[in-house]
Each structure stands twice: as structure tokens, then as C-alpha cells.
Design an enzyme around this catalytic site. Structure first.
Site, short mmCIF file in Angstrom:
data_model
loop_
_atom_site.label_atom_id
_atom_site.label_comp_id
_atom_site.label_asym_id
_atom_site.label_seq_id
_atom_site.Cartn_x
_atom_site.Cartn_y
_atom_site.Cartn_z
N CYS A 11 3.76 -0.21 -8.22
CA CYS A 11 4.30 -1.56 -8.06
C CYS A 11 4.84 -2.05 -9.41
O CYS A 11 4.10 -2.10 -10.39
CB CYS A 11 3.20 -2.49 -7.56
SG CYS A 11 3.81 -4.10 -7.07
N CYS A 29 -2.01 1.44 -4.21
CA CYS A 29 -0.74 2.12 -4.53
C CYS A 29 -0.63 2.44 -6.02
O CYS A 29 0.41 2.88 -6.49
CB CYS A 29 0.46 1.31 -4.05
SG CYS A 29 0.71 -0.24 -4.89
N CYS A 59 0.87 -1.18 0.00
CA CYS A 59 0.00 0.00 0.00
C CYS A 59 0.91 1.23 0.00
O CYS A 59 2.13 1.10 0.02
CB CYS A 59 -1.00 -0.01 1.16
SG CYS A 59 -0.31 0.14 2.80
#
Length: 137
Positions: free
Chosen positions: A89, A85, A11
Site C-alpha cells: 500500500c 497486504c 487486502c
């Protein structure tokens, strides 16, 4: 995936959702799953309301600290679960990616974090079922 699956929870601040998810997975799977958590922009400390909500179910995350998301953490994980997020990533072929849409506990009371905690537990149990890993509890 190896005999022992590895799961990374990500996150933004690694201060609430991903910390609770990692703690639930560790509690329910024990050493049968390698557990990691990280944040794309780690906070300074784990959210006190998340710590309190997890303590209510007998899980102590008070000693945890937010960690920065690294490329290696993603590479070394079989499953990468993001929680708000966005595109932070990195994506690698052969990895399983899931995006769990969950309310961010930042700035919320313990009462408001409880439903998030309980939903995370439900999803972690489902993940363990999918991975074929029995729960300890």
C-alpha cells in the site's frame, strides 16, 4: 478530512476481509462514508465462504468483484486500512493508516469465516465511533 470521510480497505486478493469490511461499513454508515476496497494482487472472485457468511447477516456481497489497488484510491481516501497486504500500500502524508491483523478467510469454511466476519463488524463499528459517524443499525 472532508465532511464525508472516505475509507479504503486493502487486502492481498480483495476477495475476503476487505470485501467484508467494505460491506459492513456501507451497511452501518450508509451514504455518510465513502467506501472503497482493493487488493494488491486481486483474486478472480470474492471468496464464496465470505459471501455465505455475510449473507447470514443479511448483507449480499455476491455481485462484488476484486479490484486492483491504485495510487489514486489511496490518495482519494482519508483512512486506509490494510489487512495483511504488507508494504504494497503506497503511503502519502496526511492519510491515516491502520493495519488490522485478521485471519485470511481463503480456503476456510463458512464456520471458520464467521469469527472473522464478526471481528470485522466490531472493528468497523469502532472506526465509525472514532470518525464520529452514527450507525444506521
Amino acid at each position: 478530512m472532508s465532511d464525508k470521510p472516505s475509507v479504503l480497505f486493502v487486502c492481498v486478493h480483495n476477495a475476503g476481509r476487505s470485501q467484508m469490511a467494505a460491506a459492513w461499513l456501507s451497511r452501518l454508515a450508509g451514504d455518510r462514508v465513502e467506501v472503497r476496497s482493493a487488493g494488491s494482487d486481486p483474486g478472480e472472485q470474492v471468496n464464496p465462504a465470505a459471501v455465505a457468511a455475510m449473507a447470514e447477516v443479511g448483507i449480499d456481497i455476491s455481485a462484488e468483484v476484486p479490484k486492483v489497488l491504485t495510487v489514486d484510491a489511496v490518495k482519494d481516501s482519508d483512512v486506509c486500512i490494510t489487512m495483511g497486504c504488507g508494504d504494497a500500500c503506497p503511503v502519502f502524508p496526511g492519510k491515516r493508516y491502520l493495519d488490522w491483523i485478521l485471519d485470511d478467510p481463503a480456503g476456510k469454511s463458512v464456520a471458520d469465516v464467521r469469527p472473522v466476519r464478526d471481528e470485522i463488524e466490531r472493528r468497523v463499528r469502532g472506526l465509525l465511533d472514532e470518525l464520529g459517524v452514527p450507525t444506521q443499525h
